[in-house]
Design a protein around this motif. Sequence first.
Motif, PDB file in Angstrom:
ATOM      1  N   ILE A 135     -59.616  26.127  26.993  1.00 16.05           N
ATOM      2  CA  ILE A 135     -58.373  25.812  27.702  1.00 16.05           C
ATOM      3  C   ILE A 135     -57.768  24.508  27.189  1.00 16.05           C
ATOM      4  CG2 ILE A 135     -57.387  25.233  29.956  1.00 16.05           C
ATOM      5  CD1 ILE A 135     -57.988  28.155  29.642  1.00 16.05           C
ATOM      6  N   ARG A 183     -52.810  21.065  32.406  1.00 14.16           N
ATOM      7  CA  ARG A 183     -54.177  21.598  32.350  1.00 14.16           C
ATOM      8  C   ARG A 183     -54.869  21.464  33.700  1.00 14.16           C
ATOM      9  NH1 ARG A 183     -55.772  18.943  28.289  1.00 14.16           N
ATOM     10  NH2 ARG A 183     -57.100  17.365  29.255  1.00 14.16           N
ATOM     11  N   GLU A 241     -56.178  24.735  35.564  1.00 15.72           N
ATOM     12  CA  GLU A 241     -57.606  24.874  35.855  1.00 15.72           C
ATOM     13  C   GLU A 241     -57.856  25.030  37.351  1.00 15.72           C
ATOM     14  OE1 GLU A 241     -59.277  21.469  33.949  1.00 15.72           O
ATOM     15  OE2 GLU A 241     -59.611  22.519  32.041  1.00 15.72           O
ATOM     16  N   LYS A 268     -59.720  28.343  39.391  1.00 13.19           N
ATOM     17  CA  LYS A 268     -60.832  28.195  40.344  1.00 13.19           C
ATOM     18  C   LYS A 268     -60.561  28.910  41.659  1.00 13.19           C
ATOM     19  CE  LYS A 268     -62.251  23.739  38.419  1.00 13.19           C
ATOM     20  NZ  LYS A 268     -62.338  22.278  38.652  1.00 13.19           N
ATOM     21  N   SER A 288     -58.165  32.271  29.108  1.00 15.33           N
ATOM     22  CA  SER A 288     -58.431  32.067  30.530  1.00 15.33           C
ATOM     23  C   SER A 288     -59.620  32.906  30.985  1.00 15.33           C
ATOM     24  CB  SER A 288     -57.190  32.434  31.350  1.00 15.33           C
ATOM     25  OG  SER A 288     -56.079  31.653  30.966  1.00 15.33           O
ATOM     26  N   CYS A 333     -62.826  31.494  29.779  1.00 14.83           N
ATOM     27  CA  CYS A 333     -63.232  30.346  30.591  1.00 14.83           C
ATOM     28  C   CYS A 333     -63.970  30.794  31.852  1.00 14.83           C
ATOM     29  CB  CYS A 333     -61.993  29.521  30.958  1.00 14.83           C
ATOM     30  SG  CYS A 333     -62.298  28.115  32.032  1.00 14.83           S
TER      31      CYS A 333
END
Length: 617
Positions: A346, A356, A360, A364, A387, A390
């Motif tokens: 990312i 970012r 992020e 979550k 994504s 991640c």
Amino acid sequence: MRVGARKMSNPTRPKVPATATRPDDVFTLAAVLVAAGERGLLNADELAVLRAGYAARRDALAAAHRNRGEDASAFVSPLEVIADFRFASRNPKREWLDEEELSRAFADYAGIAFTRIDPLKLDARTLASIISKPFAQKHLVVPIRLEGRRLVAAMVNPFDKHAIHNLEHATGYAIEPVLGLRSEILKTINEIFAFERSLQKAEKQRSADVDLGNLEQLVEVTAGDADNSDKHVVRAVDLLMQYAFDQRASDIHIEPKRERSIVRLRIDGRLHDTHSIPKQVYPGFVSRIKIMSRLDIAEKRRPQDGRIKIAYKDSEVELRVSTVPVAFGEKVVIRIFDPTILLQDITSLGLTPEQRGSYESLLKRPHGIILVTGPTGSGKTTTLYSSLQCLASPEVNIVTIEDPIEMVHEPFNQIAVQESVGISFANALRSVLRQDPDVVMVGEIRDAETAQYAVQAALTGHLVFSTLHTNTAVGAVTRLVDLGIERFLIASTVIGLVAQRLVRLICPACAELSVVSEETLAALGVSGAELDLSRVRRGAGCEKCRKTGYFGRAAAFEVIEVTDPIRIMIRDGADESEIVRTARKNGAEPLMSNAIRKLLSGRTTADEILRVIPAAW
């Protein structure tokens, strides 16, 4: 044999001294050291090291050339030997004193032109017909331009009278030698000669009387597909793939025309003509690609999609193949997916620290919809795959629904849309919801049914990623409304909106300081008095970037986190401009502002930003 007069390169020529003689001893270590000394390229200590170790280094290079299969008698240039010492360069743009820097200095001293070879500007078919590959390899020479009866040829040793005489005798042209880099000459010989010779040999094995591609004669074609196992066609296809990878191409376009077919490569978002394919060879060429991608070679009337995986260097490259019938045959487009680009961290996508952090935080979230918007070719797939990468772990069940699957990645459970057997985005998504997914990626929300199932998935506790073809991030809300989704459902499920565009980056090899006019700044919506323009640059154009001034691309982003105030506005039917103003107050950076950051840091140009992002944004 008729040779066309198409220009293939344009080296800058210094004035040749009045005495046009070329003594055999001019290309010696002593002469090169004089040239380097006049320009301050070497200091006294480096000269001492060079003189002490020159003979041993030259012999080692000659042995290395022989081990690679080069002619044992091939000339070893003093420029190559000096460059192999890797002395520090005085040029701040270069790490060490390389062969190119030495070649430019020596060419200027000796009164001979120096050129870099751009394979995209060579007339490959003409080149391969002028001299034989063994001759080119023996004398390390490549014809690069034909001007009437004069042939400009790049040579490792442009003072080799014997090679020049032989070349004049073999071609019938007056030869104008220019200095070239050994690595580029050998690469051009291997790539151009191998590809064109394969096509020429394949062409000879086919009848010139049968037109397999022109729709005007389609009725007359009843049998006789080209021999798809033909080794020359197989070799030519392999070489084309290798060439495209080396040129950093994102797409290969193979297009049939009336007399010949052409090959074009998309590099940094722009198409470049590279090769032409004889009409007689083209059906076999297409059939070979179809075999590699497991398509039906007998089906020429309908579009087909397939994929190929090819080993390249230390990685495997995914190729997505699409064929479609056009006026003179089947057009083939091959999209190239490099896993090192498609699957990034990312932090490598190009988001600002603030963006970012917002993005992020969205990743979550346990459930909701994240929509990525932008036109075709704006990098949405890279953002989505990165994504998902991640989020990938043994504890997370990730399912994707794609049309087609862009790149097979083992940690994901990937489903390909196949309308012919009833697998649409909507049907697949309905089935996926029974598969206990944690994260679902829908390649594109195209219709109301898919949008409804995506909303349902988010409402039932799943994190959903998808794309929409809208011009702005907030435009995704309007698009969902157009698809029939109630505003209160959009407000309840959509948690993030991302817009992105790809801008070309300034070539680092030819970057120079630049000035942006007030008119251009006004078009960008900013004032020069408000900005630090000291680092603004442009690409002057060089061999590395093919005189375009750009090399590579990066994404400009707009990330909008759907906060409670925005959620209320969506529910209450506020228009896009009001939602945008609220997002700005919450710290969301506009797409244009993000691109201007790249301008101020010297990474891209104002013209490139205006080409990709309308000024109104």
